[in-house]
Design an enzyme around this catalytic site. Sequence first.
Site, PDB file in Angstrom:
ATOM      1  CE  LYS A   1       8.881 -27.839  -8.214  1.00 52.33           C
ATOM      2  NZ  LYS A   1       8.321 -28.788  -7.218  1.00 52.33           N
TER       3      LYS A   1
ATOM      4  CB  THR B   1       4.596 -28.662  -9.540  1.00 46.74           C
ATOM      5  OG1 THR B   1       4.964 -29.412  -8.383  1.00 46.74           O
ATOM      6  CG2 THR B   1       3.147 -28.205  -9.425  1.00 46.74           C
ATOM      7  CG  ASP B   2       9.593 -33.337  -9.688  1.00 52.16           C
ATOM      8  OD1 ASP B   2      10.407 -32.615  -9.064  1.00 52.16           O
ATOM      9  OD2 ASP B   2       9.916 -34.386 -10.282  1.00 52.16           O
TER      10      ASP B   2
ATOM     11  CG  PHE C   1       6.842  19.304  -7.204  1.00 52.13           C
ATOM     12  CD1 PHE C   1       6.178  18.967  -8.372  1.00 52.13           C
ATOM     13  CD2 PHE C   1       6.144  19.245  -6.007  1.00 52.13           C
ATOM     14  CE1 PHE C   1       4.845  18.570  -8.353  1.00 52.13           C
ATOM     15  CE2 PHE C   1       4.815  18.849  -5.970  1.00 52.13           C
ATOM     16  CZ  PHE C   1       4.164  18.515  -7.141  1.00 52.13           C
TER      17      PHE C   1
ATOM     18  NE  ARG D   1      11.615  17.584  -6.939  1.00 53.35           N
ATOM     19  CZ  ARG D   1      10.489  16.866  -6.924  1.00 53.35           C
ATOM     20  NH1 ARG D   1       9.849  16.684  -5.783  1.00 53.35           N
ATOM     21  NH2 ARG D   1       9.980  16.362  -8.034  1.00 53.35           N
TER      22      ARG D   1
ATOM     23  CB  VAL E   1       8.256  12.327 -10.682  1.00 53.72           C
ATOM     24  CG1 VAL E   1       8.415  10.847 -10.999  1.00 53.72           C
ATOM     25  CG2 VAL E   1       9.148  12.717  -9.503  1.00 53.72           C
TER      26      VAL E   1
ATOM     27  CG  ASN F   1       9.036  11.825  -5.364  1.00 57.08           C
ATOM     28  OD1 ASN F   1       9.971  12.008  -6.131  1.00 57.08           O
ATOM     29  ND2 ASN F   1       7.922  12.534  -5.412  1.00 57.08           N
TER      30      ASN F   1
ATOM     31  CG  HIS G   1      10.480  12.384  -0.405  1.00 63.64           C
ATOM     32  ND1 HIS G   1      10.237  13.259  -1.427  1.00 63.64           N
ATOM     33  CD2 HIS G   1       9.337  11.688  -0.214  1.00 63.64           C
ATOM     34  CE1 HIS G   1       8.985  13.109  -1.839  1.00 63.64           C
ATOM     35  NE2 HIS G   1       8.420  12.159  -1.123  1.00 63.64           N
TER      36      HIS G   1
END
Length: 336
Positions: free
Chosen positions: A51, A96-97, A197, A214, A262, A289, A291
């Site tokens: 479910k 599923t119920d 970087f 940056r 990073v 990233n 940017h």
Amino acid sequence: MPWTSANRIYAKPSNSSSGEGSIGTNNARVALTAAADSGGRFELSDHGYGKDSVKLLHVHRDGNFHTIREFEVSTELKLTSETAYVLGDNKEVVATDSQKNTVYLLAKKHGVKTPEEFGALVVNHFLYMYKQVVEAKCRVVEYPWERLQAETPHNHAFLFSPTATRWAEISQKRHEAVVVKSGLSGLRVLKTTQSAFVDFVQDEYTTLSDAAERIFSTVVEAEWIYDNMRTADFDNAWLTVKDAILDKFAGPPDVGIYSPSVQHTLYQAEKCVLEKVAEISWIKMTMPNKHYLNIDVSKFPANITKGDPRHHIYQPIDKPAGLIYAQLRRRPKSRL
């Protein structure tokens, strides 16, 4: 509170038991597996059902002081039998119920302390209630509510605060230990300096210039596994992961922290988590990233572009984006 297992008695086998191959019925043979049904040509290599997205709000009322936690719970069961697929025989199938009802009834009976503890309770219930279930899984996503602050914390009013989404995936196979994976998603952060970087590969395919200054922005996804659930404080561990990410990304409020890439920031956050939470065996983070590119105004007349030098304008670029990830795990201890 640390999670502890509960001993439960196995339920009686549901309806009929099933096995591999086929059985005789009125001098005919009925295939019980996909392999038997296809004469060995195919096999049902994986199967399961459950479910999805059972929504649940748990309110704990302690006099006038109320606490809430909202969840979205998904369950999945794998049966020993393939007959529901091969024969259309549903005698082993837990509907599923019924799985949905189980989520609500377990929450009503036991409450919901953490996603990890509740997920472990759910999978444990299915394995011990139904002998035909060979594996049970439960995914719990928590909606981020926090108490409303009105000079003092409000007794029963809350504010939706989607800084990050918490989730947990719990699974257990019969006769094996429960596996608890927790996670954090959607933690979007940005800083306007202390990021660079430079000194990356420069060749005939490169157009990107070194960036000594940056904007650094990302949306962090993290997941981790516990190797000791009995002593784990799941709420504290999740907050520790989030705080480690923010600390290694932002640093002290007055001076910040330098990010040469990073990759380096991601590694420092993961290292911090493993140092602070002994129960976590490994952690994986993903940082794409987001940017924000400088806008080139050099082609415009100076009288058009000249203004307050404190103004800096960037263009947000969502796609394409760099994608950085790493998994840090504890090394096995030497036996020497």
